[in-house]
Write a protein that holds these residues in place. Structure first.
Motif, PDB file in Angstrom:
ATOM      1  N   ALA A   3      36.568  48.868  31.598  1.00  0.00           N
ATOM      2  CA  ALA A   3      37.103  48.747  32.951  1.00  0.00           C
ATOM      3  C   ALA A   3      36.547  47.486  33.616  1.00  0.00           C
ATOM      4  CB  ALA A   3      36.751  49.979  33.761  1.00  0.00           C
ATOM      5  N   SER A   6      38.395  44.427  32.215  1.00  0.00           N
ATOM      6  CA  SER A   6      39.802  44.295  32.581  1.00  0.00           C
ATOM      7  C   SER A   6      39.967  44.069  34.081  1.00  0.00           C
ATOM      8  CB  SER A   6      40.593  45.505  32.111  1.00  0.00           C
ATOM      9  OG  SER A   6      40.211  46.632  32.835  1.00  0.00           O
ATOM     10  N   LEU A   7      39.073  44.641  34.887  1.00  0.00           N
ATOM     11  CA  LEU A   7      39.149  44.364  36.330  1.00  0.00           C
ATOM     12  C   LEU A   7      38.818  42.896  36.598  1.00  0.00           C
ATOM     13  CD1 LEU A   7      37.592  47.491  38.080  1.00  0.00           C
ATOM     14  CD2 LEU A   7      39.944  46.686  38.220  1.00  0.00           C
ATOM     15  N   ALA A  10      41.793  40.917  35.654  1.00  0.00           N
ATOM     16  CA  ALA A  10      42.871  41.079  36.640  1.00  0.00           C
ATOM     17  C   ALA A  10      42.591  40.236  37.881  1.00  0.00           C
ATOM     18  CB  ALA A  10      43.022  42.549  37.012  1.00  0.00           C
ATOM     19  N   LYS A  13      42.934  36.449  37.029  1.00  0.00           N
ATOM     20  CA  LYS A  13      44.340  36.037  36.944  1.00  0.00           C
ATOM     21  C   LYS A  13      44.976  36.015  38.328  1.00  0.00           C
ATOM     22  CE  LYS A  13      45.417  37.441  32.230  1.00  0.00           C
ATOM     23  NZ  LYS A  13      45.904  38.554  31.395  1.00  0.00           N
ATOM     24  N   GLY A  14      44.684  37.027  39.120  1.00  0.00           N
ATOM     25  CA  GLY A  14      45.233  37.075  40.472  1.00  0.00           C
ATOM     26  C   GLY A  14      44.861  35.822  41.247  1.00  0.00           C
ATOM     27  N   ARG A  17      46.434  32.434  39.519  1.00  0.00           N
ATOM     28  CA  ARG A  17      47.881  32.321  39.584  1.00  0.00           C
ATOM     29  C   ARG A  17      48.348  32.086  41.022  1.00  0.00           C
ATOM     30  NH1 ARG A  17      49.533  37.138  35.307  1.00  0.00           N
ATOM     31  NH2 ARG A  17      48.772  36.035  33.460  1.00  0.00           N
ATOM     32  N   GLU A  18      47.389  31.918  41.912  1.00  0.00           N
ATOM     33  CA  GLU A  18      47.719  31.691  43.319  1.00  0.00           C
ATOM     34  C   GLU A  18      47.488  30.220  43.641  1.00  0.00           C
ATOM     35  OE1 GLU A  18      49.124  31.965  46.543  1.00  0.00           O
ATOM     36  OE2 GLU A  18      48.563  34.055  46.170  1.00  0.00           O
ATOM     37  N   ASN A 177      43.625  42.505  50.125  1.00  0.00           N
ATOM     38  CA  ASN A 177      44.900  42.675  49.434  1.00  0.00           C
ATOM     39  C   ASN A 177      44.931  43.979  48.634  1.00  0.00           C
ATOM     40  OD1 ASN A 177      46.506  42.188  46.719  1.00  0.00           O
ATOM     41  ND2 ASN A 177      47.479  41.001  48.335  1.00  0.00           N
ATOM     42  N   TRP A 178      43.879  44.261  47.944  1.00  0.00           N
ATOM     43  CA  TRP A 178      43.846  45.485  47.131  1.00  0.00           C
ATOM     44  C   TRP A 178      43.817  46.731  47.994  1.00  0.00           C
ATOM     45  CZ3 TRP A 178      40.773  45.139  41.918  1.00  0.00           C
ATOM     46  CH2 TRP A 178      41.342  44.108  41.159  1.00  0.00           C
ATOM     47  N   LYS A 181      47.469  46.975  49.519  1.00  0.00           N
ATOM     48  CA  LYS A 181      48.463  47.374  48.522  1.00  0.00           C
ATOM     49  C   LYS A 181      48.075  48.672  47.823  1.00  0.00           C
ATOM     50  CE  LYS A 181      50.953  44.017  46.497  1.00  0.00           C
ATOM     51  NZ  LYS A 181      51.133  43.091  45.378  1.00  0.00           N
ATOM     52  N   GLN A 182      47.081  49.347  48.339  1.00  0.00           N
ATOM     53  CA  GLN A 182      46.651  50.650  47.817  1.00  0.00           C
ATOM     54  C   GLN A 182      46.076  50.590  46.408  1.00  0.00           C
ATOM     55  OE1 GLN A 182      47.926  54.055  49.506  1.00  0.00           O
ATOM     56  NE2 GLN A 182      50.050  53.464  49.811  1.00  0.00           N
ATOM     57  N   VAL A 183      45.781  49.378  45.929  1.00  0.00           N
ATOM     58  CA  VAL A 183      45.187  49.283  44.592  1.00  0.00           C
ATOM     59  C   VAL A 183      43.798  49.928  44.598  1.00  0.00           C
ATOM     60  CG1 VAL A 183      44.387  47.687  42.815  1.00  0.00           C
ATOM     61  CG2 VAL A 183      46.514  47.243  44.010  1.00  0.00           C
TER      62      VAL A 183
ATOM     63  N   SER B  89      51.440  50.585  44.127  1.00  0.00           N
ATOM     64  CA  SER B  89      50.183  49.847  44.146  1.00  0.00           C
ATOM     65  C   SER B  89      50.060  49.060  42.857  1.00  0.00           C
ATOM     66  CB  SER B  89      49.019  50.821  44.280  1.00  0.00           C
ATOM     67  OG  SER B  89      49.216  51.938  43.441  1.00  0.00           O
ATOM     68  N   GLU B  92      47.881  42.182  42.121  1.00  0.00           N
ATOM     69  CA  GLU B  92      48.662  41.018  42.469  1.00  0.00           C
ATOM     70  C   GLU B  92      48.797  40.045  41.304  1.00  0.00           C
ATOM     71  OE1 GLU B  92      49.334  39.156  46.722  1.00  0.00           O
ATOM     72  OE2 GLU B  92      47.433  38.635  45.830  1.00  0.00           O
ATOM     73  N   LYS B  93      50.009  39.502  41.142  1.00  0.00           N
ATOM     74  CA  LYS B  93      50.294  38.414  40.205  1.00  0.00           C
ATOM     75  C   LYS B  93      50.240  38.810  38.730  1.00  0.00           C
ATOM     76  CE  LYS B  93      50.244  35.277  43.495  1.00  0.00           C
ATOM     77  NZ  LYS B  93      51.419  34.585  43.890  1.00  0.00           N
ATOM     78  N   LEU B  94      50.094  40.081  38.415  1.00  0.00           N
ATOM     79  CA  LEU B  94      50.056  40.456  37.003  1.00  0.00           C
ATOM     80  C   LEU B  94      51.451  40.851  36.522  1.00  0.00           C
ATOM     81  CD1 LEU B  94      46.763  42.453  36.381  1.00  0.00           C
ATOM     82  CD2 LEU B  94      47.164  40.009  36.556  1.00  0.00           C
ATOM     83  N   SER B 105      42.919  50.614  30.946  1.00  0.00           N
ATOM     84  CA  SER B 105      41.511  50.356  30.673  1.00  0.00           C
ATOM     85  C   SER B 105      40.591  50.947  31.737  1.00  0.00           C
ATOM     86  CB  SER B 105      41.265  48.861  30.513  1.00  0.00           C
ATOM     87  OG  SER B 105      41.516  48.241  31.742  1.00  0.00           O
ATOM     88  N   LEU B 106      41.144  51.238  32.919  1.00  0.00           N
ATOM     89  CA  LEU B 106      40.323  51.902  33.937  1.00  0.00           C
ATOM     90  C   LEU B 106      39.888  53.279  33.438  1.00  0.00           C
ATOM     91  CD1 LEU B 106      42.192  51.202  37.296  1.00  0.00           C
ATOM     92  CD2 LEU B 106      40.309  49.951  36.269  1.00  0.00           C
TER      93      LEU B 106
END
Ligand SMILES: Nc1ncnc2c1ncn2[C@@H]1O[C@H](COP(=O)(O)OP(=O)(O)O)[C@@H](O)[C@H]1O
Ligand SMILES: [Mg+2]
Lengths: 348, 302
Positions: A3, A6-7, A10, A13-14, A17-18, A177-178, A181-183, B89, B92-94, B105-106
């Motif tokens: 985790a 991968s976090l 993520a 990349k976020g 890519r901005e 943002n997370w 967006k409820q992430v 949810s 972003e950007k993925l 993976s979480l």
């Protein structure tokens, strides 16, 4: 993949890519380097311009000091008028052995400089004319590396400012943002711990900081800018990492308080800009009032800046890192504690 | 509280200010069941779902999910539940695939299942498309795939078909049926009455924080002593004649067709057949809409 990994991926990349984020992180500090380089870089701009009437050995000696720049005018009256208008800080007239100086008291620093320089040159010429050996001799040399130019001081300052800005922005925006967006809620529904989420963002912040520093210093070292690194420049690396801890903690605090990206941007600016000026990032602090200098002692940017100047250009060793490290770590602990009070996984 | 109960919710209440968003909700959901919570906006569906998922604490009442209390956050339960929140949810950007792999993976599961889920929701060809470039229907399907990425036993879907065009809604129904076919328990909310009727094994009709009725949709409708509507083309029969047919309780002319309401449709239809008046025939039974009207005394409005 874990985790944590991968976090981190993520978030990385976020961020990459901005385009706007890339601009603020990598191009903006370079733009500042160019702008400040133009302002401070041209050598004539730190000489004092004065109006001159006549000629003689005193003026020649004065010219050799390299401190003043002459502007020849036809009459002393004209020159005095220019001083009164504030066009030049002082005017000097040389008629044989009679030297007249007129200065504007309104610009005390410049006037003081001009007066001191001219009287010392006059004394010197008098002494030489008398044929006596001087009673006291003065041997003066600058302490810095003789290569020290504006770029040497500008680079650490602008770099520190750029690192602070992007570290605070980056981490605050991810959180806002997370959350929006409820992430974050969604992550909360998985067995991932808070520590994993926070530490993966920290890793991304440190990674970005190091990349930013490498790119910035590489550009500053090109012949166009001509930065020269001191021997133990690599000591900047641990300092950068510790610095990014403090900015990350500020970013998490901002990201915990702000409800929208716009608010996060606003709050970050309100924090970073005053901090940058108070930390002597763009302009030296020597002339600031004492209490301001005291205030700046608690700012992380001040210590990152000082540490960077010490190890990147002043050639100091690991001892120069002790105070910055202590202050930066203490700052991180305090702000991280505050952030943990305000942090939430969801809005309202 | 049979042995097969996956969810047991008992007397749930949740208050926001002066408003009881959830006001005494009790129900059970069995293993492998497709359970729908149906109701207009503001009925309290999302709040109920989030209490069961462990995202909110009920002010009163209790929840057992696989026999465990979901509040406070219960890490033992988390791998067994998959959640699609009402607002999708996404990271972003993925891309679609990256979203799934990250979510998988979480939970520390292999990303193979994740990619398999992309196939299940019919997004294999969008694997490398970024989330913000997907259509509304594709986003919803991706969001469902993300809820399934770690192969949970139960999935909670909050209004997965809201704001979709009819075609996209129908595609999504196929996805939901496919998930049920895999043996998963599904709890889902919707404000579409027709959809609940088609998809759910059982549905709870909710309004103003309370469950008004709960059963299989067909049972709910049957239990309602509502008339059947028989529609025929206008002009085939005079309105007066239609009204006189035995069994017809009410007849009306809406300008397009004649509408006969009856509780004895067989009798009315055979009379119409005898008279050769079946032109443009349509028969409409009662729907959940009628059930809602009956229960609340007002027209259903999502
Ligand atoms: N966080 C909240 N704060 C205040 N009121 C809320 C909150 N969440 C929901 N409500 C209110 O509770 C009621 C039920 O909301 P919700 O559960 O979202 O209904 P539904 O999902 O059926 O549309 C609504 O009137 C809503 O305005
Ligand atoms: Mg809702």
């Amino acid at each position: 993949m874990t985790a944590f990994r991968s976090l981190s991926v993520a978030m990385f990349k976020g961020f990459f890519r901005e385009r706007v984020a890339l601009f603020f992180t990598f191009l903006m500090p370079l733009m500042f380097l160019v702008i400040f380089g133009l302002i401070f870089g041209s050598s004539s701009s730190n000489k004092t311009k004065i109006d001159v009437v006549g000629d003689g050995p005193v003026l020649t000696a004065l010219n050799n000091t390299g401190i003043v720049d002459f502007q020849h005018v036809d009459s002393f009256d004209k020159a005095i008028a220019a001083v009164k208008n504030g066009d030049v800080p002082a005017a000097i007239s040389v008629q044989g052995n009679k030297i007249e100086l007129r200065y504007a008291a309104s610009d005390r620093v410049q006037a003081g400089t001009v007066q001191a320089v001219i009287s010392s040159v006059v004394d010197h010429v008098n002494l030489a004319a008398s044929g006596k050996p001087p009673a006291v001799t003065l041997d003066s040399q600058q302490v810095e590396d003789s290569s020290l130019t504006a770029i040497q001081f500008l680079t650490p300052g602008i770099l520190s400012w750029g690192l602070a800005t992007s570290a605070i922005f980056g981490s605050a925006l991810t959180l806002v943002n997370w959350r929006k967006k409820q992430v974050l809620r969604r992550i909360r529904l998985s067995p991932v711990s808070t520590g994993t989420v926070i530490s993966s963002r920290l890793l991304v912040t440190i990674g970005t900081t190091v990349l930013q520093a490498i790119l910035f210093i590489a550009v500053a070292m090109t012949p166009v800018f001509g930065l020269q690194l001191a021997g133990q420049w690599w000591l900047a690396l641990p300092l950068l990492i510790i610095g990014s801890l403090s900015f990350f903690s500020i970013g998490v605090l901002v990201g915990s308080i702000a409800k929208s990206e716009e608010a996060a941007t606003g709050i970050t600016n309100v924090i970073v800009l005053p901090m940058a000026f108070l930390s002597g990032t763009f302009f030296p602090l020597q002339n600031a009032p004492q209490w301001l200098q005291t205030v700046s002692e608690v700012l992380p940017l001040r210590h990152l800046n000082d540490g960077m100047v010490d190890v990147l250009v002043r050639g100091k060793g690991v001892e120069a890192l002790v105070t910055p490290t202590a202050v930066l770590l203490a700052f991180t602990v305090v702000v991280a504690f505050a952030a943990s009070r305000f942090f939430s996984w969801e809005d309202s | 509280m049979s042995k097969g109960s996956t969810i047991v919710a008992d007397g749930l209440r949740k208050r926001y200010g002066d408003l009881w968003a959830v006001d005494g909700v009790s129900f059970t959901v069995g293993e492998g069941e497709f359970f729908g919570i149906l109701g207009p906006n503001g009925a309290g569906k999302t709040t109920t779902l989030e209490i069961i998922e462990g995202l909110r604490k009920p002010d009163e009442g209790s929840v057992r999910l696989f026999g465990e209390n979901p509040w406070p956050r219960n890490p033992k339960l988390l791998p067994r539940i998959g959640v699609q929140l009402q607002a999708s949810s996404f990271f972003e950007k993925l891309t679609a695939r990256e979203q799934l792999e990250t979510f998988a993976s979480l939970y520390g599961v292999s990303t193979a299942t994740a990619v398999d889920m992309l196939e299940l929701v019919g997004l294999s060809d969008k694997a490398n498309t970024r989330e913000n470039k997907l259509s509304g229907g594709q986003r919803q399907r991706l969001s469902i795939a993300c809820a399934l990425a770690h192969d949970p036993d139960i999935v909670f879907l909050d209004e997965p078909t809201a704001a979709l065009d009819p075609q996209a809604r129908r595609n999504l129904w196929d996805v939901l049926r496919a998930i049920k076919a895999r043996g998963k328990t599904i709890v889902y909310t919707t404000h579409y009455l027709d959809e609940a009727e088609i998809l759910c094994d059982r549905t709870a009709i909710m309004d103003k924080g309370k469950i008004l009725a709960m059963d299989a949709p067909a049972t709910l409708v049957r239990g309602l002593d509502a008339p059947t509507h028989v529609l025929i083309e206008r002009g085939v029969l005079a309105l007066e004649e239609a009204r006189a047919i035995a069994g017809v309780e009410e007849a009306g002319d809406d300008g397009v067709s004649l509408r006969l309401s009856t509780r004895k449709p067989a009798m009315v239809l055979s009379t119409l057949a005898e008279r050769g008046a079946l032109e443009g025939l349509q028969v409409r039974g009662a729907t959940l809409e009628d059930v809602f009207l009956e229960l609340t005394g007002r027209e259903y409005r999502a």
